[in-house]
Design an enzyme around this catalytic site. Structure first.
Site, short mmCIF file in Angstrom:
data_model
loop_
_atom_site.label_atom_id
_atom_site.label_comp_id
_atom_site.label_asym_id
_atom_site.label_seq_id
_atom_site.Cartn_x
_atom_site.Cartn_y
_atom_site.Cartn_z
N HIS A 1 0.87 -1.18 0.00
CA HIS A 1 0.00 0.00 0.00
C HIS A 1 0.91 1.24 0.00
O HIS A 1 0.64 2.18 -0.73
CB HIS A 1 -0.91 -0.04 1.22
CG HIS A 1 -1.97 1.00 1.21
ND1 HIS A 1 -2.82 1.18 0.15
CD2 HIS A 1 -2.32 1.97 2.12
CE1 HIS A 1 -3.66 2.18 0.40
NE2 HIS A 1 -3.36 2.68 1.59
N PHE B 1 -8.96 4.40 4.72
CA PHE B 1 -9.55 5.12 5.85
C PHE B 1 -10.84 4.40 6.25
O PHE B 1 -11.64 4.00 5.40
CB PHE B 1 -9.92 6.55 5.42
CG PHE B 1 -8.82 7.56 5.60
CD1 PHE B 1 -7.50 7.19 5.69
CD2 PHE B 1 -9.13 8.91 5.69
CE1 PHE B 1 -6.48 8.13 5.86
CE2 PHE B 1 -8.13 9.87 5.86
CZ PHE B 1 -6.80 9.48 5.94
#
Lengths: 406, 102
Positions: A296, A392
């Site tokens: 990521h 998130f």
């Protein structure tokens, strides 16, 4: 019946190009797509850089998107649609020969980019431009696909989720082909000011191409990117029946929720580690088979630290021997599109036996001690590779891709 | 109630033809009154609404969309010729369109 799921077509639209070949060449060469923002006047913003898709995209897309449809799409939706059409061409798939009720579209979309930077929005097209589901709907309309057609929003993991859900449809025997992927852009004043207020974005504006520094000691946040990534997933039997070229197998995946924080990843990468573990279990592979991880790797303090800790937790002593690189060092964080774009880069890495680098890694963080493929590409045979996406809200995804024997 | 002159008819027809040629990216010379908007030129129902807005502004029409909707349910429009005829009726009758239908 459990079908093997294979990838038979792909495309990327990013700051580094509109087609697979151009993107791959630039990624291997370690080029950065990060520039000063041109989509709006960012001179008063704290962050003034982003990895924008070049302006020439509009001209390029006209060969794929009819004028009428284009007027009802945002620029990002046009990216998605164009990307899908090129991916379908790449796969050589002919939906006339398939049962269209067994063909689907699943995309990861956070928003359509119907923001203050979007041009030509009117009362009559604003609804269509704002509908996140319009992205999958336009593709379904184009090919008259009548299987499930929807979008999923799990922030930065959205299109990784889409790939996982597409895999499930085929693996469980409920679909023969699924167009999966995602598209996104948040390059607008509101979003940049919002992320700046969360201290999530890099403010290293000069020079722009040096700003995204995953795993570096002096990393200071992510750089916003934009673009689209689309893959054609097919059952192995469908692909073989039409003698399609198979680029890789989707061996499995995991989706988890950290249930911890709306923004921060779970401490010490615990949630990330669980996701990687579950993906390996789901794919039925041995940890020893994993030869590469497309991280990521956002270039934020916490993500890069925790992702490193997670990889070490899962792989133990072997972690240091597994190359890990971050595509975001070059194309920025493409948010909802990231999982698909980085999944495709992972597949191209397997296919070409080349690892794309983590650029701007000039000052290693002493606490982060994995092999991050710094600054230059590397040749390497890859049997199995992982692609991580963490969003998130605690939305985590790890995809497992396996080399398909030629 | 507006009086429709030959000049108005020609103007409406020209606007409609040019609109479809532009939006559907077809040569205007290939269009005729029998052209099916969806089947032949890949048009869509939203185009009808857009044209109404064009004519509302051009002729300062007092017409509500729901009135047109009620009329269109009884008189579906499929071809360019039918659409032009309906636009003429709208310009001529405005909100009394449904009375005309009686």
């Amino acid at each position: 019946m459990q079908e093997k799921v294979v990838v038979t077509g792909m495309n990327i639209i990013s700051s580094l190009g509109f087609d697979l070949q151009t993107n791959w060449k630039n990624l291997v060469e370690g080029k950065s797509g990060v520039r000063y923002i041109t989509l709006f006047d960012a001179s008063a913003n704290t962050t003034r850089i982003a990895a924008e898709v070049p302006a020439e995209f509009e001209e390029y897309s006209r060969q794929f998107v009819k004028k009428r449809a284009a007027s009802q799409m945002t620029r990002v939706t046009r990216m998605c649609y164009t990307c899908a059409k090129v991916a379908v061409e790449h796969s050589g798939i002919n939906f006339d020969t398939l049962n269209r009720e067994r063909c689907s579209v699943i995309l990861g979309v956070v928003n359509t980019g119907n923001s203050s930077t979007e041009k030509d929005t009117t009362f009559q097209n604003t609804i269509f431009k704002g509908m996140t589901n319009s992205m999958s709907a336009w593709i379904s309309l184009e090919y008259q696909l009548q299987g499930p057609n929807f979008v999923v929003n799990t922030a930065c993991a959205s299109s990784a989720y889409a790939i996982g859900l597409g895999y499930d449809l085929i693996h469980s025997g409920r679909a023969d082909a699924v167009i999966v992927g995602g598209a996104d852009s948040i390059i607008n004043r509101e979003e940049i000011e919002g992320f700046n207020s969360l201290y999530a974005l890099s403010v290293n504006n000069d020079p722009p191409e040096k700003a995204s520094r995953p795993f570096s000691k002096d990393r200071d946040g992510f750089v916003i990117g934009e673009g689209a990534g689309v893959l054609i997933l097919e059952s192995e039997s469908s692909a073989k029946a039409r003698n399609a070229e198979i680029y890789a197998e989707v061996a499995g995946y995991a989706l988890t929720s950290e249930a911890y924080s709306i923004m921060a990843p779970m401490k010490d990468g615990q949630g990330m580690a669980i996701t990687i573990e579950r993906a390996i279990q789901n794919a039925g592979i041995s940890k020893d088979e994993v030869d590469y991880i497309n991280a990521h790797g956002t270039s934020t303090e916490l993500n890069d630290r925790y992702e490193t800790m997670a990889i070490k937790k899962v792989f133990g002593e072997r972690a240091g021997k597994i190359p890990v690189s971050s595509s975001k060092s070059m194309i920025g964080h493409t948010i909802g599109a990231a999982g698909a774009i980085e999944g495709i880069i992972t597949i191209l890495s397997i296919r070409n036996s080349i690892l794309t680098p983590t650029i701007n890694l000039d000052h290693p963080d002493p606490d982060l001690d994995l092999d991050y493929v710094p600054n230059h590409f590397r040749n390497k045979e890859i049997r199995v590779a992982l692609s991580n996406s963490f969003g998130f809200g605690g939305h985590n995804a790890t995809l497992v891709f396996r080399k398909y024997p030629s | 109630m507006a009086h429709i002159t030959e000049a108005t008819k020609k103007e409406v027809k020209d606007i409609v033809y040019q609109f479809f040629a532009d939006e559907c990216e077809v040569n205007v010379a290939t269009l005729n009154d029998s052209t099916n908007i969806i089947r032949d030129i890949d048009g869509d129902s939203l185009m009808f609404l857009e044209l109404i807005e064009v004519f509302k502004k051009k002729y300062n029409l007092d017409i509500e969309l729901k009135t047109i909707g009620k009329y269109a349910v009884k008189h579906p429009v499929e071809t360019i010729g039918q659409l032009i005829d309906m636009q003429m009726l709208i310009i001529e009758n405005e909100n009394k369109l449904l009375e005309f239908d009686k």
